[in-house]
Motif scaffolding. Sequence first.
Motif, PDB file in Angstrom:
ATOM      1  N   ASP A 158     -71.034  18.218  29.128  1.00 20.98           N
ATOM      2  CA  ASP A 158     -72.077  17.244  28.800  1.00 20.98           C
ATOM      3  C   ASP A 158     -71.494  15.935  28.290  1.00 20.98           C
ATOM      4  OD1 ASP A 158     -73.915  19.074  29.556  1.00 20.98           O
ATOM      5  OD2 ASP A 158     -74.556  19.639  27.537  1.00 20.98           O
ATOM      6  N   VAL A 159     -70.505  16.036  27.417  1.00 18.66           N
ATOM      7  CA  VAL A 159     -69.981  14.824  26.798  1.00 18.66           C
ATOM      8  C   VAL A 159     -69.094  14.047  27.771  1.00 18.66           C
ATOM      9  CG1 VAL A 159     -68.536  13.921  24.939  1.00 18.66           C
ATOM     10  CG2 VAL A 159     -70.145  15.766  24.473  1.00 18.66           C
ATOM     11  N   SER A 211     -61.710   7.261  22.471  1.00 23.34           N
ATOM     12  CA  SER A 211     -62.070   7.459  21.055  1.00 23.34           C
ATOM     13  C   SER A 211     -63.575   7.596  20.865  1.00 23.34           C
ATOM     14  CB  SER A 211     -61.519   6.316  20.196  1.00 23.34           C
ATOM     15  OG  SER A 211     -62.049   5.083  20.614  1.00 23.34           O
ATOM     16  N   MET A 212     -64.349   6.875  21.682  1.00 22.24           N
ATOM     17  CA  MET A 212     -65.808   6.985  21.588  1.00 22.24           C
ATOM     18  C   MET A 212     -66.245   8.394  22.000  1.00 22.24           C
ATOM     19  SD  MET A 212     -68.093   4.784  20.623  1.00 22.24           S
ATOM     20  CE  MET A 212     -69.808   5.182  20.318  1.00 22.24           C
ATOM     21  N   ALA A 218     -65.519  10.960  19.334  1.00 24.88           N
ATOM     22  CA  ALA A 218     -66.549  10.921  18.288  1.00 24.88           C
ATOM     23  C   ALA A 218     -67.806  11.639  18.755  1.00 24.88           C
ATOM     24  CB  ALA A 218     -66.861   9.471  17.930  1.00 24.88           C
ATOM     25  N   THR A 262     -69.469  15.096  17.072  1.00 27.92           N
ATOM     26  CA  THR A 262     -70.866  15.070  16.602  1.00 27.92           C
ATOM     27  C   THR A 262     -71.688  16.128  17.331  1.00 27.92           C
ATOM     28  OG1 THR A 262     -70.599  12.717  16.207  1.00 27.92           O
ATOM     29  CG2 THR A 262     -72.841  13.544  16.192  1.00 27.92           C
ATOM     30  N   ASP A 264     -63.637  14.013   8.066  1.00 23.37           N
ATOM     31  CA  ASP A 264     -62.797  12.969   8.675  1.00 23.37           C
ATOM     32  C   ASP A 264     -61.360  13.447   8.892  1.00 23.37           C
ATOM     33  OD1 ASP A 264     -64.852  11.200   8.683  1.00 23.37           O
ATOM     34  OD2 ASP A 264     -64.130   9.988   7.008  1.00 23.37           O
ATOM     35  N   GLU A 313     -74.522   1.583  21.958  1.00 25.29           N
ATOM     36  CA  GLU A 313     -73.901   1.978  23.218  1.00 25.29           C
ATOM     37  C   GLU A 313     -74.785   2.944  24.016  1.00 25.29           C
ATOM     38  OE1 GLU A 313     -71.434   0.579  24.562  1.00 25.29           O
ATOM     39  OE2 GLU A 313     -71.268   1.975  26.247  1.00 25.29           O
ATOM     40  N   SER A 364     -76.965  10.082  11.991  1.00 23.94           N
ATOM     41  CA  SER A 364     -76.152  10.693  13.052  1.00 23.94           C
ATOM     42  C   SER A 364     -75.531   9.629  13.950  1.00 23.94           C
ATOM     43  CB  SER A 364     -77.012  11.620  13.921  1.00 23.94           C
ATOM     44  OG  SER A 364     -77.616  12.608  13.139  1.00 23.94           O
ATOM     45  N   ARG A 374     -72.767   7.994  11.959  1.00 21.09           N
ATOM     46  CA  ARG A 374     -71.636   8.914  11.793  1.00 21.09           C
ATOM     47  C   ARG A 374     -70.751   8.914  13.035  1.00 21.09           C
ATOM     48  NH1 ARG A 374     -70.267  13.064   8.572  1.00 21.09           N
ATOM     49  NH2 ARG A 374     -69.537  15.019   9.476  1.00 21.09           N
ATOM     50  N   GLN A 375     -71.410   8.943  14.189  1.00 21.71           N
ATOM     51  CA  GLN A 375     -70.655   8.975  15.438  1.00 21.71           C
ATOM     52  C   GLN A 375     -69.857   7.685  15.662  1.00 21.71           C
ATOM     53  OE1 GLN A 375     -72.665  10.768  18.615  1.00 21.71           O
ATOM     54  NE2 GLN A 375     -71.497   9.739  20.211  1.00 21.71           N
ATOM     55  N   MET A 376     -70.464   6.549  15.345  1.00 19.52           N
ATOM     56  CA  MET A 376     -69.754   5.275  15.531  1.00 19.52           C
ATOM     57  C   MET A 376     -68.623   5.132  14.515  1.00 19.52           C
ATOM     58  SD  MET A 376     -72.777   2.617  16.586  1.00 19.52           S
ATOM     59  CE  MET A 376     -73.851   3.026  15.226  1.00 19.52           C
ATOM     60  N   ARG A 393     -66.929   7.576  13.276  1.00 16.63           N
ATOM     61  CA  ARG A 393     -65.889   8.486  13.739  1.00 16.63           C
ATOM     62  C   ARG A 393     -65.065   7.859  14.864  1.00 16.63           C
ATOM     63  NH1 ARG A 393     -68.638  14.110  13.819  1.00 16.63           N
ATOM     64  NH2 ARG A 393     -67.689  14.664  11.847  1.00 16.63           N
ATOM     65  N   ALA A 394     -65.758   7.189  15.793  1.00 17.72           N
ATOM     66  CA  ALA A 394     -65.044   6.545  16.903  1.00 17.72           C
ATOM     67  C   ALA A 394     -64.070   5.501  16.353  1.00 17.72           C
ATOM     68  CB  ALA A 394     -66.034   5.895  17.865  1.00 17.72           C
ATOM     69  N   SER A 423     -64.715   7.463   6.364  1.00 22.48           N
ATOM     70  CA  SER A 423     -66.137   7.133   6.473  1.00 22.48           C
ATOM     71  C   SER A 423     -66.680   6.519   5.191  1.00 22.48           C
ATOM     72  CB  SER A 423     -66.954   8.377   6.798  1.00 22.48           C
ATOM     73  OG  SER A 423     -66.545   8.919   8.020  1.00 22.48           O
ATOM     74  N   LEU A 426     -74.440  10.960  25.990  1.00 26.45           N
ATOM     75  CA  LEU A 426     -73.213  11.577  25.489  1.00 26.45           C
ATOM     76  C   LEU A 426     -72.000  11.176  26.317  1.00 26.45           C
ATOM     77  CD1 LEU A 426     -74.417  15.238  24.848  1.00 26.45           C
ATOM     78  CD2 LEU A 426     -74.091  13.422  23.177  1.00 26.45           C
TER      79      LEU A 426
END
Lengths: 91, 223
Positions: A19-20, A46-47, A50, A54, A66, B37, B125, B128-130, B132-133, B147, B199
């Motif tokens: 899926d990702v 990197s995106m 992440a 998640t 982290d 995004e 959420s 958090r994802q951004m 993390r990236a 974070s 995703l």
Amino acid sequence: MTQHTADDTDPMLRAVLRDVLGLDAARAAALGPNSGLFGALPELDSMAVAGLFTELEDRFGFMIDDDEVDGDLLETFGSLLAFTQAKRAAA
Amino acid sequence: MIARWPWAAGGGPSSEAALVFDRARAHRLLIVPPLFEEMNRTRRLLVETMRRLDAAGIDSMLPDLPGCNESLEPFAAQSLTRWRAAMAHAAQHFDVTHALAVRGGALILPAALPGWLYEPAKGASLLRQMLRARIVAAREQGIAEDSAGLIEQGRKHGLELAGYGFGAALIAELEEAVPPATGLREIRQGELEGGALWLRSEPDDNPQQAEALAQIIAREIAG
């Protein structure tokens, strides 16, 4: 705990990767314990890393700190699977 | 086609763009897009869904959020409050009867419109994802970030995330924002089959998912 149990982590993890990363069924099924992920799959930037973490949190119901998010974890499919199984066992 | 809708940017009168399929029909659907995004990754899915809704006799409008796409406003000036006000303006201008909010779009849905939330996302959420990236990308360059420190900085001074310069207001609002508990119908990804396109690390399309989404809306808008 290093004992392997017949749980559903493996197929669920392959589904997350499909899926990702948009991998087709054949590529996802072909991943073995030593198949490279980060640095080996061009889709995994990197995106996407992440997004992957998640999504793992959402689907498996654990939280990832982290400092757990590092390249070693994503080196191979086997290392990611072991991490996911350990997180599930501890959750 | 592209239509303009009035929106006061800064001081003077201005407008923003919307993609519309508008034949002045009875059912008119405002599509509130995902944020950041995820907007780009789902654009083709939403446009394809609009084409199918058009064929099913339903008008639809997909407005640009101020500060995004063709908008001339600076992204750093945006907030959830501002986007919510903009979507209310668009809803009024196009005289819509229903709304479909996708992912983070649920956080800026104008009140009082019946409709659907497609996999609504919490602000925390998305944030958090951004974060993390950014942390992962920094680590690749040997820079250690975390974070908590980034959020602290973002609340005070704004923050660069996923290629966007977030203002402090937007960061603060995202931390708290949750989809409205309005009793709107929630559409789950499982109803569309296949993986969620937001995703994906690269934008993609999926005609089958667009067809499934359009069918759900066409069926339920009539009932």
